[in-house]
Design a protein around this motif. Structure first.
Motif, PDB file in Angstrom:
ATOM      1  N   VAL A   1      -3.890  42.103  51.435  1.00 44.42           N
ATOM      2  CA  VAL A   1      -5.238  42.871  50.939  1.00 44.42           C
ATOM      3  C   VAL A   1      -4.949  43.680  49.695  1.00 44.42           C
ATOM      4  O   VAL A   1      -3.919  44.326  49.541  1.00 44.42           O
ATOM      5  CB  VAL A   1      -5.442  43.890  52.168  1.00 44.42           C
ATOM      6  N   ASP A   2      -5.931  43.414  48.675  1.00 45.56           N
ATOM      7  CA  ASP A   2      -5.747  43.988  47.509  1.00 45.56           C
ATOM      8  C   ASP A   2      -6.892  45.065  47.655  1.00 45.56           C
ATOM      9  O   ASP A   2      -7.906  45.125  47.688  1.00 45.56           O
ATOM     10  CB  ASP A   2      -6.201  42.907  46.555  1.00 45.56           C
ATOM     11  N   THR A   3      -6.233  46.386  47.690  1.00 48.11           N
ATOM     12  CA  THR A   3      -7.129  47.522  47.915  1.00 48.11           C
ATOM     13  C   THR A   3      -7.687  48.494  46.818  1.00 48.11           C
ATOM     14  O   THR A   3      -6.897  49.087  46.133  1.00 48.11           O
ATOM     15  CB  THR A   3      -6.555  48.607  49.113  1.00 48.11           C
TER      16      THR A   3
ATOM     17  N   GLN B   1      -9.369  55.547  44.846  1.00 46.65           N
ATOM     18  CA  GLN B   1      -8.789  56.395  44.051  1.00 46.65           C
ATOM     19  C   GLN B   1      -8.468  57.626  44.673  1.00 46.65           C
ATOM     20  O   GLN B   1      -8.831  57.742  46.091  1.00 46.65           O
ATOM     21  CB  GLN B   1     -10.086  56.900  43.144  1.00 46.65           C
ATOM     22  N   THR B   2      -7.649  58.544  43.914  1.00 45.99           N
ATOM     23  CA  THR B   2      -7.422  59.840  44.574  1.00 45.99           C
ATOM     24  C   THR B   2      -8.766  60.597  45.158  1.00 45.99           C
ATOM     25  O   THR B   2      -8.702  61.052  46.202  1.00 45.99           O
ATOM     26  CB  THR B   2      -6.832  61.129  43.403  1.00 45.99           C
ATOM     27  N   GLU B   3      -9.899  60.379  44.334  1.00 48.13           N
ATOM     28  CA  GLU B   3     -11.175  60.953  44.757  1.00 48.13           C
ATOM     29  C   GLU B   3     -11.826  60.450  46.147  1.00 48.13           C
ATOM     30  O   GLU B   3     -12.615  61.021  46.597  1.00 48.13           O
ATOM     31  CB  GLU B   3     -12.314  60.883  43.449  1.00 48.13           C
TER      32      GLU B   3
ATOM     33  N   GLU C   1     -15.641  55.341  37.277  1.00 44.19           N
ATOM     34  CA  GLU C   1     -15.133  55.375  35.746  1.00 44.19           C
ATOM     35  C   GLU C   1     -14.233  54.248  35.719  1.00 44.19           C
ATOM     36  O   GLU C   1     -13.195  54.015  35.020  1.00 44.19           O
ATOM     37  CB  GLU C   1     -14.293  56.502  35.121  1.00 44.19           C
ATOM     38  N   ASP C   2     -14.403  52.981  36.628  1.00 43.08           N
ATOM     39  CA  ASP C   2     -13.838  51.625  36.196  1.00 43.08           C
ATOM     40  C   ASP C   2     -14.917  50.651  36.052  1.00 43.08           C
ATOM     41  O   ASP C   2     -15.976  50.615  36.284  1.00 43.08           O
ATOM     42  CB  ASP C   2     -13.312  51.205  37.949  1.00 43.08           C
ATOM     43  N   GLY C   3     -14.315  49.681  35.232  1.00 45.62           N
ATOM     44  CA  GLY C   3     -15.434  48.477  34.877  1.00 45.62           C
ATOM     45  C   GLY C   3     -14.967  47.838  36.107  1.00 45.62           C
ATOM     46  O   GLY C   3     -13.941  47.455  36.330  1.00 45.62           O
TER      47      GLY C   3
ATOM     48  N   GLY D   1     -10.730  47.720  35.356  1.00 44.91           N
ATOM     49  CA  GLY D   1      -9.771  48.800  34.769  1.00 44.91           C
ATOM     50  C   GLY D   1     -10.628  50.084  34.279  1.00 44.91           C
ATOM     51  O   GLY D   1     -11.908  49.855  34.353  1.00 44.91           O
ATOM     52  N   ARG D   2      -9.818  50.949  34.092  1.00 45.80           N
ATOM     53  CA  ARG D   2     -10.583  52.347  33.572  1.00 45.80           C
ATOM     54  C   ARG D   2     -11.424  51.969  32.309  1.00 45.80           C
ATOM     55  O   ARG D   2     -11.257  51.514  31.367  1.00 45.80           O
ATOM     56  CB  ARG D   2      -9.580  53.320  33.451  1.00 45.80           C
ATOM     57  N   VAL D   3     -12.631  52.779  32.355  1.00 44.16           N
ATOM     58  CA  VAL D   3     -13.559  52.743  31.163  1.00 44.16           C
ATOM     59  C   VAL D   3     -13.485  54.194  30.428  1.00 44.16           C
ATOM     60  O   VAL D   3     -14.274  54.437  29.705  1.00 44.16           O
ATOM     61  CB  VAL D   3     -14.872  52.401  31.581  1.00 44.16           C
TER      62      VAL D   3
ATOM     63  N   HIS E   1       0.554  54.578  38.078  1.00 43.53           N
ATOM     64  CA  HIS E   1       0.206  55.713  37.894  1.00 43.53           C
ATOM     65  C   HIS E   1      -0.732  56.258  36.836  1.00 43.53           C
ATOM     66  O   HIS E   1      -0.661  55.617  35.876  1.00 43.53           O
ATOM     67  CB  HIS E   1       1.575  56.585  37.369  1.00 43.53           C
ATOM     68  N   ARG E   2      -1.809  57.074  37.298  1.00 41.30           N
ATOM     69  CA  ARG E   2      -2.709  57.511  36.561  1.00 41.30           C
ATOM     70  C   ARG E   2      -2.690  58.434  35.481  1.00 41.30           C
ATOM     71  O   ARG E   2      -2.096  59.664  35.987  1.00 41.30           O
ATOM     72  CB  ARG E   2      -3.873  57.917  37.577  1.00 41.30           C
ATOM     73  N   LEU E   3      -2.669  58.184  34.317  1.00 40.30           N
ATOM     74  CA  LEU E   3      -2.401  59.467  33.291  1.00 40.30           C
ATOM     75  C   LEU E   3      -3.272  59.551  32.191  1.00 40.30           C
ATOM     76  O   LEU E   3      -3.994  58.497  31.818  1.00 40.30           O
ATOM     77  CB  LEU E   3      -1.058  58.691  32.525  1.00 40.30           C
TER      78      LEU E   3
HETATM   79  C1  6R9 Z   1      -5.102  54.703  44.959  1.00 37.52           C
HETATM   80  C2  6R9 Z   1      -5.059  55.149  43.670  1.00 37.52           C
HETATM   81  C3  6R9 Z   1      -7.318  55.232  40.888  1.00 37.52           C
HETATM   82  C4  6R9 Z   1      -7.229  54.134  39.731  1.00 37.52           C
HETATM   83  C5  6R9 Z   1      -8.691  53.352  40.100  1.00 37.52           C
HETATM   84  C6  6R9 Z   1      -8.516  52.107  39.286  1.00 37.52           C
HETATM   85  C7  6R9 Z   1      -6.957  51.831  39.852  1.00 37.52           C
HETATM   86  C8  6R9 Z   1      -6.361  51.420  42.052  1.00 37.52           C
HETATM   87  C9  6R9 Z   1      -6.892  49.237  42.450  1.00 37.52           C
HETATM   88  C10 6R9 Z   1      -7.101  49.640  41.183  1.00 37.52           C
HETATM   89  C11 6R9 Z   1      -7.496  47.445  40.525  1.00 37.52           C
HETATM   90  C12 6R9 Z   1      -6.786  47.775  42.418  1.00 37.52           C
HETATM   91  N1  6R9 Z   1      -6.732  50.785  40.772  1.00 37.52           N
HETATM   92  N2  6R9 Z   1      -6.326  50.210  42.986  1.00 37.52           N
HETATM   93  N3  6R9 Z   1      -7.376  48.815  39.824  1.00 37.52           N
HETATM   94  N4  6R9 Z   1      -7.318  46.912  41.698  1.00 37.52           N
HETATM   95  N5  6R9 Z   1      -6.730  47.479  43.829  1.00 37.52           N
HETATM   96  O1  6R9 Z   1      -4.420  54.199  42.888  1.00 37.52           O
HETATM   97  O2  6R9 Z   1      -5.585  56.162  43.100  1.00 37.52           O
HETATM   98  O3  6R9 Z   1      -3.929  57.169  41.358  1.00 37.52           O
HETATM   99  O4  6R9 Z   1      -6.197  58.035  41.755  1.00 37.52           O
HETATM  100  O5  6R9 Z   1      -5.768  55.765  40.697  1.00 37.52           O
HETATM  101  O6  6R9 Z   1      -6.637  52.966  39.826  1.00 37.52           O
HETATM  102  O7  6R9 Z   1      -8.591  52.050  37.992  1.00 37.52           O
HETATM  103  O8  6R9 Z   1      -9.854  53.932  39.310  1.00 37.52           O
HETATM  104  P1  6R9 Z   1      -5.613  56.803  41.747  1.00 37.52           P
END
Ligand code: 6R9
Length: 661
Positions: A416-418, A421-423, A514-516, A529-531, A540-542
């Motif tokens: 499972v590719d899940t 987000q934190t939110e 805020e993802d494309g 990915g992020r936009v 890790h989100r930075l």
């Molecule tokens: C749970 C977590 C969130 C950001 C999200 C997106 C990226 C997370 C992904 C994914 C592609 C997946 N992201 N899971 N992109 N496929 N299965 O990672 O939370 O640290 O808040 O990051 O991570 O860009 O917006 P967080």
């Protein structure tokens, strides 16, 4: 290329869709395809299925209150306690001897906590916190590595109704101080140190340094992880030894505090577009129900399982899927202190073999590292206990997906590719492993009850195959409720883009992560990915702004622009373009000082891959740095996009030359 890889290449390269095995489906928690329709037709009451996974002190009568969007309330007249739901009720159900936490240290030392052990220590530590003065709604900061005392402290806080704010142990002293300050947190639980690649790291030194920059008084509890290998700090006046506190409370019990469903369970700071981290607020009822529901339906957890999520509890993945989801379901959750390549590159597979792990959840960055190391490491271990695999944190490329599927799952475990987000508190877009066809590279359809869409800048749905922006049109129980003490920023960050902000009608409110993304004809979503100005380094989100502000804090730096460039293993890596003040030279030593500046300001995870000194940054005529161009340069692209709007196009070739590829 290793032999296994060549074979994989040949046989799996062409295959675009995979089905779960009959054996998996026969035992899966959710197998009825009708669940999608059922959730749609019964929305929002369908979410009672999540609520029903919990024990409520007082049952809720209303599933969703959407009268004041985007301030949604879920199960709002219900009351409950999260620690009771993760511990006590399992003991009442005759499960006191089931293992709750199996912990292994990097050096191979182990600790096992049954639900009864967990009950005892959580109660004793809750009693200790209460004696220190912690009251309901006080924010307790937990700055701890992967030791069992971390989930214990989280559950002790939950028992008292005191929200926790976990700060990732790899973050710097400064990052700790900012977060404690922002949350007015007067209590800190931390640790003397931990092991990384055989070294006993000094963590307390960092914690102490952080505390020096906190304006208010704090009480600190220190866990002794290193014993004699510790760094010899003596505790100061407001610091207490964890073991002593717990011993003093031996046998004491704390009645779980009855919390409203909407009361805060925890705060988690995450990176956003601006330099200031966002304090994401999660609730007791909706969050816990959502974590439990997704752990049940997507991770397929049953209490008899040994389940391992190899994330760090300092991130949301660890909160939802090491601690709250699995423990709410009464299963055995594995925790590992160290790195995957210490002492050998088969460490994770060794643990799967040793503990007969049934379900394994990790990040694509780890999988790409395993691929690089080669399949001989997993092949040397017995991984046949595995039933399900998962990934999270960033997009996974089909090749890495297939490698994971074959070399770890033996082509027998669904992957499972899940996406979440934190939110969002929990998973949002993924296949259900007992139902869905898997398409490597695509996360899958939105989960039942989740109304996700791909739209253009006007909010209109885009055609299948076209890139657009991911949006979520209906609320869900695990969603953040606000940013801590900042409702205005909550609206601006997540809702302003696509909502009618004057409307009281929930249908006019749209969440923007805020993802494309793009969608295919089967409604499968591929995340692009992020936009925003957020980069994703090793999952890790930075925030690029946070890194830039750490860099301009270094003496001699005039200006900095940070972007993410593609990286084989990390997904993205930090590229820092830096302009120095007159009189400073772009030397190796300067570069080193900048790297240290970032490590001190944020932590080693944000360390720049390359520091590129330049006399100017490419800017538009209106004076904006053209980041897209800097990204293309970092990626070593030769054909750059349009540079005609630049004020200083001549600088581009100069910068291009300096980037090492
Ligand atoms: C749970 C977590 C969130 C950001 C999200 C997106 C990226 C997370 C992904 C994914 C592609 C997946 N992201 N899971 N992109 N496929 N299965 O990672 O939370 O640290 O808040 O990051 O991570 O860009 O917006 P967080």
């Amino acid at each position: 290329m290793a032999e296994g890889d060549a074979e994989l290449e040949a046989r799996l390269a062409e295959q675009e869709a995979f089905e779960p095995s009959d054996d998996f489906v026969a035992q899966a928690n959710v197998t009825d395809e009708g669940i999608y329709e059922e959730f749609e037709e019964n929305w929002p009451e369908c979410w009672d299925r999540a609520g029903d996974l919990l024990d409520w002190d007082s049952e809720y009568t209303q599933t969703l209150d959407d009268s004041n969007p985007p301030f949604y309330k879920w199960f709002s007249d219900g009351t409950l306690n999260a620690s009771y739901n993760c511990i006590d009720r399992h003991i009442e159900n005759g499960e006191k001897n089931r293992v709750a936490i199996k912990w292994e240290g990097e050096l191979g030392d182990t600790r096992t906590y049954t639900y009864q052990d967990l009950y005892r220590e959580v109660n004793e530590f809750a009693a200790a916190l209460r004696d220190l003065g912690v009251e309901e709604d006080d924010v307790v900061t937990l700055y701890m590595p992967m030791v069992p005392e971390l989930p214990i402290a989280m559950l002790a806080c939950a028992r008292l109704g005191a929200p926790h704010s976990v700060v990732f142990a790899g973050f710097s002293a400064e990052a700790l101080a900012t977060r404690m300050q922002s949350a007015d947190s007067e209590y800190l639980v931390t640790c003397d140190g931990y092991y990384r690649r055989g070294d006993a790291l000094d963590h307390l030194e960092k914690a102490n340094e952080g505390l020096e920059s906190v304006d208010h008084d704090t009480e600190t509890v220190v866990v002794d992880r290193l014993g004699d290998a510790g760094h010899g700090h003596s505790l100061t006046e407001n610091q207490y030894d964890y073991d002593e506190l717990v011993a003093e409370q031996s046998g004491n019990r704390i009645e779980p505090v009855e919390r409203g469903a909407e009361d805060m369970l925890f705060l988690m700071y995450t990176s956003g577009t601006t330099g200031q981290p966002k304090g994401v607020k999660h609730t007791t009822g909706g969050y816990l129900a959502y974590a439990a529901w997704t752990a049940h339906s997507v991770l397929d957890i049953e209490k008899e399982d040994t389940y391992w999520c190899a994330a760090d509890i300092g991130w949301i993945t660890g909160h939802s899927y090491i601690v709250y989801g699995p423990l709410a379901l009464g299963t055995t959750t594995v925790m590992y202190e160290g790195t995957p390549d210490y002492p050998e590159r088969d460490r994770l597979w060794e643990l799967i073999e040793k503990y007969s792990v049934d379900i394994f959840y990790t990040a694509p960055t780890a999988i790409r590292a395993f691929m690089k190391w080669g399949s001989k490491f997993p092949e040397s271990r017995d991984l046949s206990s595995l039933r399900l695999l998962g990934t999270v944190g960033e997009p996974i490329n089909p090749r890495a997906w297939k490698w994971y599927y074959k070399h770890i799952g033996d082509e027998d475990c669904p992957v499972v590719d899940t996406w979440w987000q934190t939110e969002t508190g929990g998973m949002m877009i993924t296949t259900l492993p007992g139902i869905g066809t898997m398409k490597p590279g695509s996360a899958g359809p939105p989960l039942p009850g989740i109304d996700a869409n791909i739209v253009d800048t006007n909010g209109e749905k885009v055609e299948a195959g076209r890139a657009g922006y991911l949006t979520v049109n209906k609320p869900w129980p695990g969603m953040l409720r606000t940013l801590y003490k900042n409702d205005e920023r909550f609206i601006n960050e997540y809702w302003a883009e696509y909502s009618d902000l004057d409307s009281d009608d929930a249908d006019d409110w749209v969440y923007f992560p805020e993802d494309g993304a793009k969608i295919d004809d089967d409604d499968y979503i591929t995340i692009l990915g992020r936009v925003d100005d957020v980069i994703n380094v090793s999952g890790h989100r930075l925030g690029t702004m946070e890194i830039e502000s750490a860099i301009v804090g270094v003496e001699g730096v005039a200006e900095a622009a940070v972007v993410g460039g593609n990286h084989d293993v990390k997904g993205e890596a930090v590229y820092a373009y830096v302009i120095l003040e007159d009189g400073y030279e772009g030397s190796d030593e300067m570069s080193q000082r900048i790297v240290e500046g970032v490590e001190d300001g944020i932590g080693p995870i944000a360390r720049p891959e390359q520091v590129i000194f330049t006399p100017e940054l490419p800017k538009t005529r209106s004076g904006k740095i053209m980041r897209r161009l800097l990204e293309e340069i970092a990626n070593g692209e030769e054909e750059l996009g349009d540079t005609t709007t630049l004020r200083n196009p001549e600088i581009v070739a100069d910068i291009q030359q300096k980037v090492q590829k």
